[in-house]
Design an enzyme around this catalytic site. Structure first.
Site, mmCIF file in Angstrom:
data_model
loop_
_atom_site.group_PDB
_atom_site.id
_atom_site.type_symbol
_atom_site.label_atom_id
_atom_site.label_comp_id
_atom_site.label_asym_id
_atom_site.label_seq_id
_atom_site.Cartn_x
_atom_site.Cartn_y
_atom_site.Cartn_z
ATOM 1 C CE LYS A 285 25.267 98.164 18.987
ATOM 2 N NZ LYS A 285 25.019 97.917 20.384
ATOM 3 C CD GLU B 272 18.096 95.184 19.822
ATOM 4 O OE1 GLU B 272 18.971 94.509 19.260
ATOM 5 O OE2 GLU B 272 18.149 96.406 19.935
HETATM 6 C C1 PEP Z 1 22.159 95.977 19.025
HETATM 7 O O1 PEP Z 1 22.921 96.924 18.934
HETATM 8 O O2 PEP Z 1 20.992 96.106 18.668
HETATM 9 C C2 PEP Z 1 22.684 94.708 19.559
HETATM 10 C C3 PEP Z 1 21.842 93.726 19.721
HETATM 11 O O3 PEP Z 1 24.035 94.650 19.849
HETATM 12 P P1 PEP Z 1 24.869 93.313 20.221
HETATM 13 O O4 PEP Z 1 24.512 92.265 19.219
HETATM 14 O O5 PEP Z 1 26.305 93.750 20.136
HETATM 15 O O6 PEP Z 1 24.464 92.918 21.606
#
Ligand code: PEP
Length: 250
Positions: free
Chosen positions: A11, A167
């Site tokens: 990110k 996700e």
């Molecule tokens: C992501 O940014 O795709 C993600 C899954 O973040 P996290 O693992 O911090 O939940």
């Protein structure tokens, strides 16, 4: 047999020194014999550093987004050819933060996916439902619509070089992980949908889980039949945690 893949989405985190030390630690913990593909997605300014440090290693890298246009008057944007110039193999498309914070619709995501494939980048397509959508029983229809937008624009063959990440939006950066059963159910839905279109693509495509994956929950998630690794945010910023997640996928 699908080779597992563990990807780190950094990110908008990092600095020159932090990126250098993280990449060096990942290099020290990796070898070409690894049973898991390891990929990092640094912010744009650090792709050059990734290219420099990782070019002779088994770790590959990609960008967090791209603009669908080839070039031109798009201030602040980055094209597919620029990413290829920096040695990127992958590009994320449709991450929920892009959809939510920057208004990318299903059709914007499909346009980016198409550009990536045409340029020779491997898109990592992110799909997932919000908590409200899950509570309303809309998980399957949301995921189906997100994938259908890509299939309608690009066709099933375009997924031959793609990876999908399921996700759930409510699990990203929240510390709440989908249970292995919840994740497997959606992964199976995605795979069945693709299998119905093309046997080979459906059986070979890697479907990653993302959403608060950590070194303590990764093994249970990755043990499920249709979960081929993870897209990891927060835990990918610490080499030790990220490598432990990689090991859980082996
Ligand atoms: C992501 O940014 O795709 C993600 C899954 O973040 P996290 O693992 O911090 O939940």
């Amino acid at each position: 047999m699908r080779k597992p893949l563990v990807a780190g989405n950094w990110k908008m985190h990092g600095s020159k020194s932090m990126v250098t030390s993280l990449l060096k630690s990942l290099l020290a913990g990796s070898s070409p014999q690894d049973a898991v593909d390891l990929v990092v997605f640094p912010p744009f300014p650090y792709l050059y550093r990734a290219q420099k440090l990782l070019r002779d290693s088994s770790i590959t890298w990609g960008a967090q987004t791209l603009n669908p246009a080839a070039q031109g008057a798009h201030t602040g944007e980055v094209s597919a050819s620029m990413l290829l110039d920096l040695g990127c193999r992958y590009v994320l498309v449709g991450h929920s933060e892009r959809r939510r914070l920057y208004g990318e619709s299903d059709s914007d995501v499909a346009a980016r996916f198409e550009t990536a494939v045409q340029a020779g980048l491997e898109p990592l397509l992110c799909v997932g439902e919000t908590l409200e959508q899950r509570e309303r029983g809309e998980t399957n229809s949301v995921i189906t619509a997100q994938i259908d937008a890509v299939l309608a624009r690009c066709g099933i063959d375009s997924l031959a070089s793609a990876t999908i990440a399921y996700e759930p939006v409510w699990a990203i950066g929240t510390g709440k992980t989908a249970t292995p059963d919840q994740a497997q159910e959606v992964h199976a839905l995605i795979r069945d949908k693709l299998l119905a279109r093309d046997d080979m693509i459906g059986s070979q495509i890697r479907i990653l889980y993302g959403g608060s994956v950590s070194s303590s929950n990764a093994a249970d998630l990755f043990a499920r039949e249709d979960i081929d690794g993870g897209l990891v945010g927060g835990a990918s910023l610490k080499a030790e945690d990220f490598l432990a997640i990689r090991d859980a996928a082996a």
